[in-house]
Design a protein around this motif. Structure first.
Motif, PDB file in Angstrom:
ATOM      1  N   PHE A  35      -1.766   3.767  -3.598  1.00 13.60           N
ATOM      2  CA  PHE A  35      -1.757   4.616  -4.765  1.00 13.60           C
ATOM      3  C   PHE A  35      -0.896   4.155  -5.904  1.00 13.60           C
ATOM      4  N   LEU A  36      -0.016   3.363  -5.525  1.00 12.23           N
ATOM      5  CA  LEU A  36       0.784   2.699  -6.781  1.00 12.23           C
ATOM      6  C   LEU A  36      -0.145   1.532  -7.395  1.00 12.23           C
ATOM      7  N   ALA A  37      -1.040   0.863  -6.479  1.00 14.71           N
ATOM      8  CA  ALA A  37      -1.803  -0.154  -7.156  1.00 14.71           C
ATOM      9  C   ALA A  37      -2.966   0.763  -7.953  1.00 14.71           C
ATOM     10  N   CYS A  38      -3.409   1.509  -7.288  1.00 18.66           N
ATOM     11  CA  CYS A  38      -4.353   2.535  -8.155  1.00 18.66           C
ATOM     12  C   CYS A  38      -3.773   2.920  -9.451  1.00 18.66           C
ATOM     13  N   VAL A  39      -2.711   3.471  -9.503  1.00 16.77           N
ATOM     14  CA  VAL A  39      -2.039   4.009 -10.792  1.00 16.77           C
ATOM     15  C   VAL A  39      -1.864   2.858 -11.869  1.00 16.77           C
ATOM     16  N   ALA A  40      -1.525   1.462 -11.420  1.00 15.52           N
ATOM     17  CA  ALA A  40      -1.348   0.331 -12.030  1.00 15.52           C
ATOM     18  C   ALA A  40      -2.698  -0.081 -12.702  1.00 15.52           C
ATOM     19  N   VAL A  41      -3.806  -0.126 -11.740  1.00 13.19           N
ATOM     20  CA  VAL A  41      -5.036  -0.668 -12.239  1.00 13.19           C
ATOM     21  C   VAL A  41      -5.686   0.395 -13.438  1.00 13.19           C
ATOM     22  N   ALA A  42      -5.423   1.834 -12.933  1.00 12.37           N
ATOM     23  CA  ALA A  42      -5.871   2.743 -13.933  1.00 12.37           C
ATOM     24  C   ALA A  42      -5.172   2.728 -15.232  1.00 12.37           C
ATOM     25  N   GLY A  43      -3.889   2.336 -15.321  1.00  8.28           N
ATOM     26  CA  GLY A  43      -3.102   2.067 -16.587  1.00  8.28           C
ATOM     27  C   GLY A  43      -3.618   0.770 -17.452  1.00  8.28           C
ATOM     28  N   LEU A  44      -4.093  -0.162 -16.465  1.00  3.78           N
ATOM     29  CA  LEU A  44      -4.514  -1.471 -17.194  1.00  3.78           C
ATOM     30  C   LEU A  44      -5.781  -1.097 -17.895  1.00  3.78           C
ATOM     31  N   TYR A  45      -6.746  -0.336 -17.289  1.00  4.80           N
ATOM     32  CA  TYR A  45      -7.941   0.066 -17.855  1.00  4.80           C
ATOM     33  C   TYR A  45      -7.619   1.026 -18.876  1.00  4.80           C
ATOM     34  N   GLY A  46      -6.975   1.951 -18.966  1.00  5.52           N
ATOM     35  CA  GLY A  46      -6.371   2.662 -19.825  1.00  5.52           C
ATOM     36  C   GLY A  46      -6.030   1.983 -21.344  1.00  5.52           C
ATOM     37  N   ALA A  47      -5.043   1.111 -20.764  1.00  7.21           N
ATOM     38  CA  ALA A  47      -4.463   0.138 -21.953  1.00  7.21           C
ATOM     39  C   ALA A  47      -5.478  -0.678 -22.619  1.00  7.21           C
ATOM     40  N   ALA A  48      -6.488  -1.021 -21.821  1.00  6.41           N
ATOM     41  CA  ALA A  48      -7.589  -1.861 -22.420  1.00  6.41           C
ATOM     42  C   ALA A  48      -8.647  -0.985 -23.164  1.00  6.41           C
ATOM     43  N   THR A  49      -8.750   0.213 -22.859  1.00  8.71           N
ATOM     44  CA  THR A  49      -9.825   0.874 -23.554  1.00  8.71           C
ATOM     45  C   THR A  49      -9.477   2.144 -24.324  1.00  8.71           C
ATOM     46  N   ALA A  50      -8.132   2.518 -24.272  1.00  8.80           N
ATOM     47  CA  ALA A  50      -7.737   3.766 -25.087  1.00  8.80           C
ATOM     48  C   ALA A  50      -6.441   3.456 -25.805  1.00  8.80           C
ATOM     49  N   SER A  51      -5.412   3.087 -25.317  1.00  5.23           N
ATOM     50  CA  SER A  51      -4.087   2.957 -25.949  1.00  5.23           C
ATOM     51  C   SER A  51      -3.175   1.857 -25.346  1.00  5.23           C
ATOM     52  N   ARG A  52      -2.677   0.986 -25.861  1.00 10.88           N
ATOM     53  CA  ARG A  52      -1.882   0.134 -25.317  1.00 10.88           C
ATOM     54  C   ARG A  52      -0.403   0.649 -24.734  1.00 10.88           C
ATOM     55  N   ARG A  53      -0.011   1.462 -25.358  1.00 11.45           N
ATOM     56  CA  ARG A  53       0.887   2.360 -24.768  1.00 11.45           C
ATOM     57  C   ARG A  53       0.804   2.808 -23.357  1.00 11.45           C
ATOM     58  N   ILE A  54      -0.578   3.188 -23.057  1.00  9.59           N
ATOM     59  CA  ILE A  54      -0.385   3.491 -21.384  1.00  9.59           C
ATOM     60  C   ILE A  54       0.057   2.276 -20.587  1.00  9.59           C
ATOM     61  N   LEU A  55      -0.068   1.121 -20.953  1.00 10.58           N
ATOM     62  CA  LEU A  55       0.794  -0.016 -20.262  1.00 10.58           C
ATOM     63  C   LEU A  55       1.839   0.288 -19.925  1.00 10.58           C
ATOM     64  N   PHE A  56       2.815   0.692 -20.825  1.00 12.68           N
ATOM     65  CA  PHE A  56       4.121   0.742 -20.668  1.00 12.68           C
ATOM     66  C   PHE A  56       4.587   2.211 -20.281  1.00 12.68           C
ATOM     67  N   VAL A  57       3.585   3.149 -20.217  1.00 14.12           N
ATOM     68  CA  VAL A  57       3.948   4.376 -19.719  1.00 14.12           C
ATOM     69  C   VAL A  57       3.483   4.627 -18.196  1.00 14.12           C
ATOM     70  N   GLN A  58       2.356   3.793 -17.633  1.00 14.46           N
ATOM     71  CA  GLN A  58       1.799   3.815 -16.508  1.00 14.46           C
ATOM     72  C   GLN A  58       1.879   2.766 -15.732  1.00 14.46           C
ATOM     73  N   THR A  59       1.204   1.526 -16.308  1.00 16.33           N
ATOM     74  CA  THR A  59       1.373   0.379 -15.447  1.00 16.33           C
ATOM     75  C   THR A  59       2.607  -0.318 -15.079  1.00 16.33           C
ATOM     76  N   VAL A  60       3.459  -0.335 -16.234  1.00 19.53           N
ATOM     77  CA  VAL A  60       4.650  -1.086 -15.822  1.00 19.53           C
ATOM     78  C   VAL A  60       5.597  -0.484 -14.673  1.00 19.53           C
ATOM     79  N   PRO A  61       5.624   0.917 -15.199  1.00 26.53           N
ATOM     80  CA  PRO A  61       6.378   1.846 -13.923  1.00 26.53           C
ATOM     81  C   PRO A  61       5.911   1.694 -12.605  1.00 26.53           C
TER      82      PRO A  61
END
Length: 120
Positions: free
Chosen positions: A82-108
């Motif tokens: 599930f942490l891998a799923c969160v990280a991948v979802a965050g990468l996709y969100g950062a690429a398609t919606a907002s870079r901020r998602i990278l720091f809010v979701q992927t990095v943590p």
């Protein structure tokens, strides 16, 4: 370290519960529109889609809580998955919606994953 990893996993789960609430129940409110940078019109038109996204965030949270409370090896496997799923979802969100998602979701999620793997 095990307690730190478990706390990190539960914090990521809590974040996704907050996202669930914003997307499923508060999507059209000024608070959610500000968080996601949407207009009132867009929020109203996309309400059903946002609720669907919120539900998926709830599933991520549930899986993380399951991993945190389940005994090993299942708990470890669930946390990693599930942490891998969160990280991948965050990468996709950062690429398609907002870079901020990278720091809010992927990095943590990656920090929590590193902690889980370190004690695994």
């Amino acid at each position: 370290m095990s307690i730190t990893a478990t706390v990190a996993v539960l914090l990521i789960a809590a974040l996704h519960v907050c996202i669930l609430v914003l997307e499923m129940f508060l999507w059209t409110t000024p608070r959610a529109r500000g968080a996601f940078g949407t207009t009132a019109q867009f929020a109203q038109e996309s309400k059903a889609l946002a609720a669907n996204q919120g539900l998926y965030n709830g599933f991520l949270a549930a899986g993380l809580v399951w991993g945190a409370v389940a005994g090993d090896p299942v708990g470890f496997q669930a946390k990693v998955f599930f942490l891998a799923c969160v990280a991948v979802a965050g990468l996709y969100g950062a690429a398609t919606a907002s870079r901020r998602i990278l720091f809010v979701q992927t990095v943590p999620a990656l920090v929590a994953l590193a902690l889980v793997l370190a004690v695994g």
